[in-house]
Write an enzyme that holds these catalytic residues in place. Structure first.
Site, mmCIF file in Angstrom:
data_model
loop_
_atom_site.group_PDB
_atom_site.id
_atom_site.type_symbol
_atom_site.label_atom_id
_atom_site.label_comp_id
_atom_site.label_asym_id
_atom_site.label_seq_id
_atom_site.Cartn_x
_atom_site.Cartn_y
_atom_site.Cartn_z
ATOM 1 N N HIS A 18 0.843 -1.204 0.000
ATOM 2 C CA HIS A 18 0.000 0.000 0.000
ATOM 3 C C HIS A 18 0.881 1.258 0.000
ATOM 4 O O HIS A 18 0.616 2.211 -0.726
ATOM 5 C CB HIS A 18 -0.894 0.055 1.252
ATOM 6 C CG HIS A 18 -1.930 -1.033 1.338
ATOM 7 N ND1 HIS A 18 -2.106 -1.801 2.468
ATOM 8 C CD2 HIS A 18 -2.844 -1.464 0.454
ATOM 9 C CE1 HIS A 18 -3.100 -2.651 2.274
ATOM 10 N NE2 HIS A 18 -3.565 -2.483 1.052
ATOM 11 N N LYS A 42 -17.576 -6.838 6.785
ATOM 12 C CA LYS A 42 -16.268 -7.503 6.808
ATOM 13 C C LYS A 42 -15.780 -7.682 8.227
ATOM 14 O O LYS A 42 -15.871 -6.764 9.037
ATOM 15 C CB LYS A 42 -15.246 -6.661 6.018
ATOM 16 C CG LYS A 42 -14.931 -7.260 4.665
ATOM 17 C CD LYS A 42 -13.689 -6.595 4.101
ATOM 18 C CE LYS A 42 -13.330 -7.160 2.743
ATOM 19 N NZ LYS A 42 -12.191 -6.476 2.147
ATOM 20 N N ARG A 92 -1.617 -5.810 -8.461
ATOM 21 C CA ARG A 92 -0.465 -6.683 -8.263
ATOM 22 C C ARG A 92 -0.306 -7.620 -9.457
ATOM 23 O O ARG A 92 0.725 -7.691 -10.084
ATOM 24 C CB ARG A 92 -0.629 -7.506 -6.981
ATOM 25 C CG ARG A 92 -0.383 -6.710 -5.732
ATOM 26 C CD ARG A 92 -0.904 -7.420 -4.528
ATOM 27 N NE ARG A 92 -2.330 -7.707 -4.703
ATOM 28 C CZ ARG A 92 -3.119 -8.148 -3.757
ATOM 29 N NH1 ARG A 92 -2.654 -8.415 -2.572
ATOM 30 N NH2 ARG A 92 -4.396 -8.361 -3.989
ATOM 31 N N SER A 130 -2.849 -7.826 2.855
ATOM 32 C CA SER A 130 -3.132 -7.716 4.298
ATOM 33 C C SER A 130 -3.491 -9.098 4.851
ATOM 34 O O SER A 130 -3.054 -9.467 5.946
ATOM 35 C CB SER A 130 -4.293 -6.759 4.549
ATOM 36 O OG SER A 130 -3.962 -5.478 4.089
#
Ligand code: PNS
Length: 168
Positions: A18, A42, A92, A130
């Protein structure tokens, strides 16, 4: 006129991937607003406040070119409210593309004035997320160098807390 970008996400927690995207975004935009989503569905490890605090501390060196905030509701509405011209998302690998494409197209359908800008992470961060970092931390693996020193410390503490709570 200041060029403002929103960099939205869950940031549970912020990773060096990030930070790499934020540094790249700062080469294009005057101000980057790192916006943590208030997501009730979440199951997050850190509270929104904890995440914002870690982001603030990890990005101190960038001074007032970085703003740390949280948002709920539609991202494009938030971006408009903040006077941002763009939303930044990191990419990514190809596997990120499909969901990112869908999100960007939906956002464009909702507000044609806000552009999505995709930035590629540095190769050394291509494998981190993460979730992978949380998993490594949970099983006691060494994850130093993949997150900022602040996040490293807090994540270790969080895992130790979770362990002692589990034992109670
Ligand atoms: O880090 P994440 O979980 O990949 O970030 C996803 C995020 C926060 C960018 C996305 O879920 C989002 O923008 N949510 C807010 C609601 C919204 O505007 N959704 C898109 C149009 S329906």
């Amino acid at each position: 006129m200041k060029r403002i970008a929103i960099y939205p996400g869950s940031f549970d927690p912020l990773t060096n991937g990030h930070i790499d995207i934020i540094e790249r975004a700062l080469r294009i935009f005057d101000v980057v607003i790192v916006a943590v989503l208030h997501n009730v569905t979440k199951n997050a490890l850190f509270t929104v406040e904890e995440r914002m605090e870690m982001i603030r501390e990890s990005l101190e060196e960038f001074g007032d070119r970085i703003e740390v905030d949280s948002f709920g509701g539609l991202l494009v509405d938030y971006a408009e409210e903040k006077g941002a011209q763009a939303i930044v998302r990191g990419m990514r690998a190809i596997s990120d593309f499909e969901s990112e494409f869908q999100l960007a197209m939906m956002n464009r359908r909702l507000n044609r004035d806000i552009q999505t800008v995709f930035l590629l992470t540095g190769l050394r961060w291509i494998f981190i997320s993460s979730s992978a970092i949380k998993e490594a931390a949970r099983f006691g693996a060494d994850f130093a160098g993949l997150v900022s020193p602040v996040v490293h410390k807090r994540l270790k503490e969080k895992m130790a807390e979770a362990k002692s709570e589990g034992k109670r």
